[in-house]
Each structure stands twice: as structure tokens, then as C-alpha cells.
Design a protein around this motif. Structure first.
Motif, short mmCIF file in Angstrom:
data_model
loop_
_atom_site.label_atom_id
_atom_site.label_comp_id
_atom_site.label_asym_id
_atom_site.label_seq_id
_atom_site.Cartn_x
_atom_site.Cartn_y
_atom_site.Cartn_z
N THR A 77 -23.49 -5.46 -61.48
CA THR A 77 -23.14 -6.85 -61.23
C THR A 77 -23.43 -7.18 -59.77
N PRO A 78 -24.15 -8.29 -59.49
CA PRO A 78 -24.41 -8.66 -58.09
C PRO A 78 -23.12 -8.70 -57.27
N GLY A 79 -23.15 -8.05 -56.15
CA GLY A 79 -21.98 -7.99 -55.28
C GLY A 79 -21.07 -6.81 -55.56
N ALA A 80 -21.36 -6.06 -56.63
CA ALA A 80 -20.51 -4.92 -56.97
C ALA A 80 -20.60 -3.85 -55.89
N THR A 81 -19.49 -3.21 -55.62
CA THR A 81 -19.47 -2.14 -54.63
C THR A 81 -19.50 -0.77 -55.29
N ASP A 82 -19.05 -0.68 -56.55
CA ASP A 82 -19.06 0.59 -57.28
C ASP A 82 -20.26 0.61 -58.22
N LEU A 83 -21.40 1.06 -57.71
CA LEU A 83 -22.62 1.06 -58.52
C LEU A 83 -22.58 2.10 -59.62
N LYS A 84 -21.71 3.10 -59.47
CA LYS A 84 -21.65 4.16 -60.47
C LYS A 84 -20.91 3.74 -61.73
N SER A 85 -20.18 2.66 -61.65
CA SER A 85 -19.39 2.22 -62.80
C SER A 85 -20.30 1.84 -63.96
N GLY A 86 -20.16 2.57 -65.05
CA GLY A 86 -20.90 2.22 -66.26
C GLY A 86 -22.24 2.89 -66.42
N TRP A 87 -22.70 3.65 -65.40
CA TRP A 87 -24.00 4.28 -65.65
C TRP A 87 -23.81 5.60 -66.37
N PRO A 88 -24.65 5.88 -67.38
CA PRO A 88 -24.55 7.15 -68.09
C PRO A 88 -24.95 8.31 -67.18
N GLY A 89 -24.30 9.44 -67.33
CA GLY A 89 -24.65 10.62 -66.55
C GLY A 89 -25.30 11.70 -67.37
N GLU A 90 -25.07 11.68 -68.70
CA GLU A 90 -25.62 12.69 -69.60
C GLU A 90 -26.77 12.07 -70.41
N VAL A 91 -27.88 12.80 -70.54
CA VAL A 91 -29.01 12.29 -71.30
C VAL A 91 -29.51 13.36 -72.28
N CYS A 92 -30.10 12.87 -73.37
CA CYS A 92 -30.69 13.75 -74.38
C CYS A 92 -32.03 13.16 -74.80
N ALA A 93 -33.10 13.91 -74.57
CA ALA A 93 -34.44 13.49 -74.97
C ALA A 93 -34.97 14.48 -76.00
N GLN A 128 -40.35 7.68 -75.10
CA GLN A 128 -40.35 6.85 -76.31
C GLN A 128 -41.75 6.38 -76.69
N GLY A 129 -42.60 6.14 -75.69
CA GLY A 129 -43.96 5.73 -75.99
C GLY A 129 -44.81 6.84 -76.57
N ALA A 130 -44.34 8.08 -76.47
CA ALA A 130 -45.03 9.22 -77.07
C ALA A 130 -44.47 9.57 -78.44
N GLY A 131 -43.49 8.81 -78.91
CA GLY A 131 -42.91 9.05 -80.22
C GLY A 131 -41.56 9.72 -80.21
N GLY A 132 -41.02 9.97 -79.01
CA GLY A 132 -39.73 10.62 -78.91
C GLY A 132 -38.58 9.63 -78.82
N VAL A 133 -37.39 10.18 -78.63
CA VAL A 133 -36.17 9.39 -78.50
C VAL A 133 -35.42 9.89 -77.27
N MET A 134 -34.86 8.97 -76.49
CA MET A 134 -34.06 9.35 -75.33
C MET A 134 -32.85 8.45 -75.24
N SER A 135 -31.68 9.06 -75.08
CA SER A 135 -30.42 8.31 -75.10
C SER A 135 -29.38 9.03 -74.27
N ASP A 136 -28.17 8.47 -74.23
CA ASP A 136 -27.06 9.24 -73.69
C ASP A 136 -26.58 10.20 -74.78
N TRP A 137 -25.53 10.95 -74.49
CA TRP A 137 -25.09 11.99 -75.44
C TRP A 137 -24.39 11.44 -76.67
N ARG A 138 -24.15 10.15 -76.68
CA ARG A 138 -23.59 9.52 -77.88
C ARG A 138 -24.65 8.82 -78.70
N GLY A 139 -25.90 8.93 -78.26
CA GLY A 139 -27.00 8.31 -78.97
C GLY A 139 -27.26 6.88 -78.58
N ARG A 140 -26.63 6.40 -77.52
CA ARG A 140 -26.78 5.00 -77.10
C ARG A 140 -27.93 4.86 -76.10
#
Length: 277
Positions: free
Chosen positions: A243-259, A224-236
Motif C-alpha cells: 500500500t502506498p505509504g506503508a512502512t511494513d513492506l513485509k506484511s503480506g508477502w509470501p516467504g515460502e515458494v514451490c515451483a 509458468q511460460g515453460a509449462g510449470g507451476v509456481m506458487s506459495d506453499w498453499r498453492g496460491r
């Protein structure tokens, strides 16, 4: 987003120190004989991965003990007090398969994340001695020289990278293949180095799946600092705040990216991916 009010330029210096420390380890083991272990997800790991991450973690814990740390090899350590809004996200060797086979296209990824959003990122290639630095609101640099992505508004003219076609499966493979078949040239095999090439204006798209926060957080400020855009596959935006204390760290992290180097190209790529998940 803007830099947090309490962001310090010393954090940039610290990030460089982390990259320097990891480079000492990776250069020591590159193209030498060492054992390769398989992790639970069947991905390979070496003594270089483990030692490089330990070297970085020790510096963080000594310098900013209030900050959190999340690394690929040694997991999550929470920060404390006001510093708990900051977390260092580390991948000591992104591209371990390249490292194992002697290909100097792996990299050390270092990101400082604030309330889930990356505000600083480094891609360091210790063999070619190339270091990309991205900081929110500032121009991306490669070894101190400012970079810009190149214009490419037409998908049909784009050069696209992905680390491997095997990172896609099921519905995301179908979506990726739609985009792959629309570009001028699809290429494979660069790991994080591809994002550096994109930031430097040598490639147009990097589209990947099956990634974790330590695989992409550092890349976002660089692109992004070079003028590009990087997001998940929905553009977000790529955001991950466990969340502190969470055991499922994978919950909510995006797996697909588009730069994309060109914002118009990014919009068109997202339309072609048509990802609804």
C-alpha cells in the motif's frame, strides 16, 4: 492472468537493457578481490550488488519514470499516475554467497509487476551468458530458444532443488523435510539458477523458504511460460502489492515458494507440504 492492455513490448527491450547493464558490473567484479559487508539480517552484500542495482535503477528512472522500483539493495520508490500500477522488482545478484566464492550460479533477477502480479521476468547469468525470459501468455525462452519443462507426475521420481537446508526452520523445516524425504534426489546450492534448470527440463521441483519478492517475482513468468507451476506453499499465486505509504513492506508477502515443472507434481508436492500458515 493475461498481459495488461497497456503492456508494451518495449518493456521487454527495457528488461534486456537492465540485464545488460547489470552484467557489465557483475562481470567486472566476479572472482576479484572486494570487501563484503553484512546487512542487518546478516546476509552479505558487495559493491557489485549495489552498483548493479544503481545501474538498473538509473535506466528505469530515465526510461519509464512513472513506474515504481523495488530493489534488494536500495529499497522502494513509488511510481506515479497511470504508471503506478507497474513496479520493477530487482535483485542485482541473487546468490551473493555464490558470487563471493566464485561460483557462477548466481543470477540477476528482473521482474515487471502489474498490480502485484509478475507479468515479465528475466533470470540472467552473466558469466555463462544464459538469459531466461518469461512473459505472461508467451513461451519462455533461453537465449531466444523456447523451453519446456519435463513431465514428472510422481514425487518419488523427482529431482528437487533448494538453495540450502539452512533456509528452513521450525514448522517450515518439518514440512520441507517431509517433501525432501519423498523425492528421488534432493540437491542444494543453485539459487535462482535452479529455476532456470527446471524451466529447461533438467529438474522437477524447487522448494524454498525465507524469500522476499525480489527473490521470486522474476521466476514466476519463467517457470509458468515453460509449462510449470509456481506458487506459495498453499498453492496460491505469488502476489505482492504494498500500500502506498506503508512502512511494513513485509506484511503480506509470501516467504515460502514451490515451483514444479509438471502441474500434477506441483499438486502432490503441495499436498505433502500440507502448509496451513
Amino acid at each position: 492472468m493475461a498481459l495488461p492492455a497497456d503492456f508494451k513490448d518495449s518493456y521487454v527491450d527495457l528488461a534486456h537493457s537492465l540485464a545488460d547493464a547489470a552484467a557489465v558490473v557483475t562481470r567486472k567484479y566476479f572472482r576479484t578481490t572486494f570487501d563484503v559487508e553484512c546487512k542487518s539480517d546478516a546476509s552479505p552484500v558487495t559493491i557489485a550488488d549495489k552498483q548493479a542495482e544503481v545501474a538498473m535503477r538509473e535506466i528505469i528512472e530515465r526510461t519509464v519514470p512513472e513506474h515504481g522500483i523495488f530493489g534488494e539493495e536500495h529499497g522502494l520508490k513509488w511510481g506515479s499516475g497511470a504508471g503506478s500500477k507497474y513496479m520493477w522488482v530487482l535483485d542485482p545478484i541473487d546468490g551473493t554467497k555464490s558470487f563471493i566464492t566464485g561460483k557462477p550460479l548466481f543470477g540477476t533477477l528482473i521482474s515487471l509487476v502489474y498490480e502485484g502480479s509478475p507479468v515479465l521476468g528475466i533470470i540472467d547469468q552473466p558469466i555463462t551468458k544464459e538469459r531466461w525470459l518469461g512473459v505472461v501468455g508467451r513461451p519462455t525462452t533461453l537465449n531466444g530458444q523456447q523451453l519446456r519443462t519435463r513431465p514428472c507426475p510422481d514425487v518419488g521420481l523427482a529431482y528437487l532443488y533448494a538453495t540450502t537446508p539452512h533456509m528452513f526452520s521450525g514448522e517450515n523445516e518439518v514440512a520441507f523435510n517431509r517433501l525432501r524425504d519423498s523425492v528421488r534426489i534432493p540437491m542444494y546450492g543453485c539459487d535462482c539458477y535452479a529455476y532456470g534448470l527446471l524451466a529447461a527440463g533438467h529438474a522437477d521441483l524447487v522448494v524454498e523458504a525465507d524469500l522476499k519478492p525480489y527473490d521470486y517475482m522474476a521466476l514466476v513468468p519463467v517457470v509458468q511460460g515453460a509449462g510449470g507451476v509456481m506458487s506459495d506453499w498453499r498453492g496460491r499465486p505469488l502476489v505482492w502489492q504494498p500500500t502506498p505509504g506503508a512502512t511494513d513492506l513485509k506484511s503480506g508477502w509470501p516467504g515460502e515458494v514451490c515451483a514444479a515443472g509438471d502441474p500434477n507434481l506441483h499438486k502432490k508436492a503441495i499436498e505433502i507440504l500440507a502448509w496451513k500458515h
